[in-house]
Design an enzyme around this catalytic site. Structure first.
Site, PDB file in Angstrom:
ATOM      1  N   TRP A 171       0.823  -1.196   0.000  1.00 23.87           N
ATOM      2  CA  TRP A 171       0.000   0.000   0.000  1.00 23.87           C
ATOM      3  C   TRP A 171       0.872   1.267   0.000  1.00 23.87           C
ATOM      4  CZ3 TRP A 171      -4.851  -0.736  -1.460  1.00 23.87           C
ATOM      5  CH2 TRP A 171      -5.439  -1.985  -1.238  1.00 23.87           C
ATOM      6  N   SER A 172       0.605   2.217   0.896  1.00 27.01           N
ATOM      7  CA  SER A 172       1.270   3.521   0.794  1.00 27.01           C
ATOM      8  C   SER A 172       2.720   3.534   1.225  1.00 27.01           C
ATOM      9  CB  SER A 172       0.488   4.572   1.585  1.00 27.01           C
ATOM     10  OG  SER A 172      -0.711   4.894   0.910  1.00 27.01           O
ATOM     11  N   THR A 173       3.223   2.445   1.754  1.00 27.50           N
ATOM     12  CA  THR A 173       4.670   2.352   1.947  1.00 27.50           C
ATOM     13  C   THR A 173       5.368   2.459   0.594  1.00 27.50           C
ATOM     14  OG1 THR A 173       4.311   1.022   3.934  1.00 27.50           O
ATOM     15  CG2 THR A 173       6.496   0.936   2.991  1.00 27.50           C
ATOM     16  N   LYS A 184       4.937   4.816  -1.395  1.00 29.61           N
ATOM     17  CA  LYS A 184       5.168   6.222  -1.716  1.00 29.61           C
ATOM     18  C   LYS A 184       6.626   6.631  -1.513  1.00 29.61           C
ATOM     19  CE  LYS A 184       0.468   8.040  -1.000  1.00 29.61           C
ATOM     20  NZ  LYS A 184      -0.329   6.842  -0.705  1.00 29.61           N
TER      21      LYS A 184
END
Length: 390
Positions: free
Chosen positions: A71-73, A75
């Site tokens: 997921w947003s890791t 980014k």
């Protein structure tokens, strides 16, 4: 009959026994299904542990090379692409986005700067018109809609977490400057040459290594209605347009797409290595991926505020750097307020602390209900710093 979790496997330096204890306690006390954690100190791997199950049915043990959607890791690695281009003199963080992406100037966005995209201050936390999962997987459509859209708030004035749009916004800049989507750029510049086991999306040939994500328990309809009633339109757009979770992330369509904000796949080791580049002033072994100045710039705070999307989830203000979040008063990445990192929906995390020369990667497949600061992640972070103090 439910099977017992396999024993924790891997390596842990005795100095960091507290991290092993916290990792094992996550299985015993916090409902962990399958997970891995890795810590680097001064560029050396001091913790590399994994355990549990790669699927909900508990038929596949989590192995050393098990991959999972983080997921947003994701980014952090996506931001790394932009910082590499800036370090090469090809991207100016203080230039208007429209200098590289002319169509972006529409609807009053001519003054939006590159740094605003990286710090969630562009006012484009989500799309205004309904956007489906299938449309999210369509790169050209998604970036065109973002370019045409009016901001939700005045860009540059405060942050509003760009949960899914961050990757398309920063990623389109990467494409406009380099000619490559961020997944291909990251592979060419970083993960390929350095042998880091991380990709944006997941090649079909690697699907057999992927863990099955398990969605957190679904709240009742009345509880969901109460939560959504408190969200602003900008927050609703960020978190629910489209609404995606484990059901989507386990599909071939999600894995085949380019969604740089949310569909990175890797091991805990890969996360620790990528965030370790930031922790070691741009270095990876003998290679300088970023200059020390560029690596420091990543954590250049853009102003503390009550985030327009994340505000309800934190007791105090938060502060974004240029692609990652500062630990700040919340201690999300340990006691050093200038440590930084990124969490992924459901629990995963990448952490970088240049002062301690430490990085941490944590990945798992049983998702918790938190956007950030999952109790399992915080237990590992607390244990890491407890070990460092001894």
């Amino acid at each position: 009959m439910t099977q017992q979790n396999p024993l924790t496997e891997g390596h842990c330096d005795p100095r960091f026994a507290a991290v092993r204890a916290a990792f094992e306690a996550n299985f015993r006390d916090r409902g962990e299904l399958g997970a891995a954690v890795c810590v680097t100190l001064g560029g050396e791997t001091v913790v590399d542990l994994w355990g549990g199950w790669a699927d909900a049915a508990r038929t596949r043990p989590w192995e050393r090379e098990t991959l999972v959607n983080v997921w947003s890791t994701s980014k952090g690695p996506t931001a790394l692409c932009a910082h590499i281009l800036a370090d090469q003199g090809l991207l100016d963080l203080d230039a208007p986005v429209a200098a590289y992406w002319p169509e972006f100037a529409a609807a009053g966005k001519a003054g939006v700067l590159v740094r605003h995209l990286l710090s969630h201050r562009a006012g484009l936390s989500g799309l205004r018109e309904p956007h489906t999962f299938a449309q999210l997987c369509d790169w050209e459509l998604t970036v065109r809609r973002l370019a045409e859209q009016e901001p939700w708030w005045e860009p540059g004035t405060r942050s509003g977490y760009h949960a899914l749009t961050f990757g398309h916004l920063v990623g389109e800049l990467v494409r406009r400057v380099s000619g490559l989507l961020p997944g291909a750029f990251l592979e060419r510049e970083v993960t390929g040459p350095l042998g880091i086991d991380f990709t944006i999306g997941l090649p079909e040939k690697e699907a057999g290594r992927a863990a099955e994500l398990v969605h957190p328990p679904v709240a009742s309809s009345s509880e969901q209605a109460a939560v959504f009633a408190e969200l602003t339109p900008a927050a609703l757009a960020a978190l629910a347009n489209p609404s995606v979770g484990a059901a989507e992330a386990n599909t071939p369509r999600w894995r085949a797409a380019e969604i740089p904000a949310a569909n990175g796949h890797g091991t805990a080791r890969a996360i620790a290595e990528l965030y370790g580049i930031f922790a070691l002033k741009g270095a990876y072994g003998s290679r300088q991926v970023l200059s020390a100045e560029a690596a420091e710039r990543v954590r250049e705070g853009q102003g503390s505020c009550r985030d327009l999307v994340l505000g309800a989830g934190f007791a105090s203000e938060t502060e974004a750097g240029l692609g990652l979040w500062l630990s700040g008063v919340n201690g999300s990445y340990g006691p050093n307020p200038r440590a930084f990192g990124h969490d992924g929906f459901g629990g995963s995390c990448g952490l970088a602390d240049p002062e301690a020369e430490v990085s941490l990667g944590y990945v798992m497949n049983r998702m918790g209900p938190h956007i950030a600061d999952d109790p399992r992640k915080m237990a590992l972070v607390d244990a890491l710093y407890s070990a460092l103090r001894e």
